[in-house]
Design a protein around this motif. Structure first.
Motif, short mmCIF file in Angstrom:
data_model
loop_
_atom_site.label_atom_id
_atom_site.label_comp_id
_atom_site.label_asym_id
_atom_site.label_seq_id
_atom_site.Cartn_x
_atom_site.Cartn_y
_atom_site.Cartn_z
N LEU A 135 31.31 13.29 104.49
CA LEU A 135 31.32 14.25 105.60
C LEU A 135 32.26 15.42 105.37
O LEU A 135 31.96 16.55 105.78
CB LEU A 135 31.71 13.52 106.89
N ARG A 136 33.40 15.17 104.74
CA ARG A 136 34.39 16.23 104.60
C ARG A 136 34.33 16.93 103.24
O ARG A 136 35.02 17.93 103.04
CB ARG A 136 35.79 15.67 104.84
N PHE A 137 33.52 16.42 102.33
CA PHE A 137 33.42 17.03 101.01
C PHE A 137 31.96 17.28 100.62
O PHE A 137 31.53 18.42 100.49
CB PHE A 137 34.11 16.14 99.97
N LEU A 138 31.22 16.20 100.42
CA LEU A 138 29.87 16.35 99.87
C LEU A 138 28.96 17.17 100.78
O LEU A 138 28.08 17.89 100.29
CB LEU A 138 29.27 14.97 99.62
N ALA A 139 29.15 17.07 102.08
CA ALA A 139 28.29 17.82 103.00
C ALA A 139 28.43 19.32 102.82
O ALA A 139 27.52 20.08 103.16
CB ALA A 139 28.61 17.44 104.45
N TYR A 140 29.57 19.75 102.28
CA TYR A 140 29.82 21.19 102.13
C TYR A 140 29.32 21.77 100.81
O TYR A 140 29.36 22.99 100.61
CB TYR A 140 31.32 21.45 102.23
N PRO A 165 38.01 20.22 111.56
CA PRO A 165 37.48 18.96 112.10
C PRO A 165 36.36 18.40 111.25
O PRO A 165 35.76 19.11 110.42
CB PRO A 165 36.97 19.38 113.49
N THR A 166 36.11 17.13 111.41
CA THR A 166 34.95 16.50 110.77
C THR A 166 33.73 16.85 111.61
O THR A 166 33.69 16.55 112.81
CB THR A 166 35.13 14.99 110.68
N VAL A 167 32.74 17.47 111.00
CA VAL A 167 31.64 18.08 111.76
C VAL A 167 30.29 17.52 111.32
O VAL A 167 30.19 16.75 110.37
CB VAL A 167 31.66 19.61 111.61
N VAL A 168 29.25 17.97 112.01
CA VAL A 168 27.89 17.53 111.71
C VAL A 168 27.04 18.72 111.26
O VAL A 168 27.34 19.87 111.56
CB VAL A 168 27.21 16.88 112.94
N ASP A 169 26.00 18.39 110.52
CA ASP A 169 24.96 19.37 110.20
C ASP A 169 23.92 19.28 111.31
O ASP A 169 23.14 18.33 111.39
CB ASP A 169 24.34 19.03 108.84
N LEU A 170 23.93 20.27 112.19
CA LEU A 170 23.06 20.20 113.38
C LEU A 170 21.58 20.16 113.03
O LEU A 170 20.77 19.73 113.86
CB LEU A 170 23.35 21.38 114.30
N ALA A 171 21.22 20.59 111.84
CA ALA A 171 19.81 20.53 111.45
C ALA A 171 19.32 19.08 111.41
O ALA A 171 18.11 18.83 111.52
CB ALA A 171 19.61 21.18 110.09
N ARG A 172 20.25 18.14 111.28
CA ARG A 172 19.87 16.72 111.24
C ARG A 172 19.83 16.09 112.63
O ARG A 172 19.54 14.90 112.77
CB ARG A 172 20.87 15.94 110.37
N TYR A 173 20.15 16.87 113.67
CA TYR A 173 20.25 16.32 115.01
C TYR A 173 19.30 17.04 115.97
O TYR A 173 19.73 17.85 116.78
CB TYR A 173 21.69 16.43 115.53
N GLY A 212 37.63 11.64 115.65
CA GLY A 212 36.63 11.60 116.71
C GLY A 212 35.22 11.90 116.26
O GLY A 212 34.40 12.36 117.06
N TYR A 213 34.90 11.59 115.00
CA TYR A 213 33.59 11.98 114.48
C TYR A 213 32.44 11.35 115.25
O TYR A 213 31.42 12.00 115.50
CB TYR A 213 33.49 11.62 113.00
N LYS A 214 32.59 10.08 115.66
CA LYS A 214 31.47 9.45 116.37
C LYS A 214 31.21 10.16 117.70
O LYS A 214 30.06 10.28 118.12
CB LYS A 214 31.69 7.95 116.55
#
Length: 362
Positions: A21-26, A168-176, A273-275
């Protein structure tokens, strides 16, 4: 060596949540921004598979991992910046990491949990003596610290880092994709109980015990669904599902309410608070303990509730279970917050700026 070359020293491969989440996603965004990122994880997915399966560590596997990490540290001068997850060599002092090569090139340290507590608060005095100050030294010598929560950012400033940035630890909104909140359970005669959901790792499923009493009191109106852990000891039945990256967002969309209970202790105060961010990205209301970053993410009465104590959990969960319209309003408010502050598209430019700044300050 070019300033755009980044040596990425993650702790895990893709199976490790923090690394993913904090590395590979970027990586796609960083490569689009002109960076050349060299991936050098310490521990592979096989290590975590053994760990989550309850098997003992493979010593040869760990020895090989440390050998690879030492080779990566010797290569740091070939890069413009080192992007470090937590620490380079776990259970070895900072001086050993520095001797191996950490710091010869500016490094950006990323911290997403109160890892400094693991050593400083260790039950064994020799560990505290040898490693208690390691994370302070890592932060003080980093060009930039990227902190996943305000609590961690305050710690890094206190450790003496000259440049601390909140990431912050974030999400890729395209997946949601946004799916409607179910109206099958509300006031009157519900057709089914509301689904209260929790997602996490087996090691953190113990926190669910904090809300067992509240769930038991609401057993006729709620059903618990757990993703990522099994054999959870609770006074209520739970649907337990394995975590899979390709299905987690689909499973989250089946929740009616997302929860994050936490005790008030030093380790938990540092959580990101990632969840909660995941639940909100899925458009679901949340109920959480008022600990650490939870008090920043949860706007009480707007996108969810902060609940301290069994009665407060019963009240919050009961209100949401009985009122689909309230769930929809709070879920929409949570989704808006994620779109504005906790989406990959928002934080990727901030990360790129930090890596450039660190490399440019050679």
């Amino acid at each position: 060596m070019t300033a755009s070359s980044v040596l990425m020293l993650t702790r895990y491969g893709r199976l490790g949540a923090s690394s993913r989440l904090r590395f590979l996603a970027y990586l796609p965004a960083l490569r689009d921004a002109g960076f050349q990122v060299i991936e050098a994880p310490l521990l592979d997915d096989g290590y975590l598979q053994r760990l989550y399966g309850g098997e003992p560590p493979d010593r040869r596997q760990i020895a090989a991992a440390y050998a690879r990490r030492l080779a990566a540290l010797r290569s740091t001068r070939r890069h413009g910046v080192v992007w470090l997850e937590k620490e380079a060599l776990p259970w070895l002092p900072f001086k050993a990491e520095a001797a191996a090569g950490l710091g010869r090139t500016p490094y950006v340290m990323d911290i997403d949990d109160a890892w400094f507590e693991r050593y400083a608060g260790h039950r064994l005095a020799p560990v505290r003596a040898l490693l208690g100050g390691k994370f302070t030294a890592l932060a003080r010598n980093a060009r930039i610290v990227l902190a996943g929560s305000p609590y961690l950012a305050d710690w890094a400033r206190g450790a003496g880092c000259p440049d601390v940035r909140l990431l912050p630890t974030v999400v890729d909104l395209a997946r949601y994709p946004l799916l409607p909140v179910s109206d099958e359970c509300g006031s009157g005669k519900p057709r089914r109980p509301a689904i209260v959901g929790w997602i996490g790792s087996p090691s953190t499923a113990r926190y669910l015990g904090m809300v067992g009493g509240a769930l038991a009191r609401l057993a006729t109106t709620l059903r618990l669904r757990v993703i990522g852990a099994s054999n959870v000891a609770l006074p209520v039945p739970a649907d337990c599902l394995p975590w899979r990256e390709d299905s987690e967002t689909e499973e989250l969309s089946r929740f009616d309410i997302g929860i994050m209970p936490l005790p008030d202790s030093p380790w938990e105060r540092g959580k990101c608070g990632y969840k909660l961010i995941q639940y909100m990205a899925a458009g679901r209301p949340v109920v959480a303990s008022p600990i650490g970053v939870n008090t920043t993410l949860v706007q009480h009465g707007v996108n969810g509730f902060l609940a301290d104590g069994e009665d407060a959990w019963v009240d919050a969960l009961g209100r949401l279970a009985a009122d689909p319209a309230l769930r929809a309003r709070m879920g929409a408010a949570g989704r808006q917050l994620v779109e504005e502050r906790y989406a990959l598209s928002v934080t990727a430019p901030q990360l790129a700026d930090a890596l450039r700044a660190a490399a440019g300050g050679r």
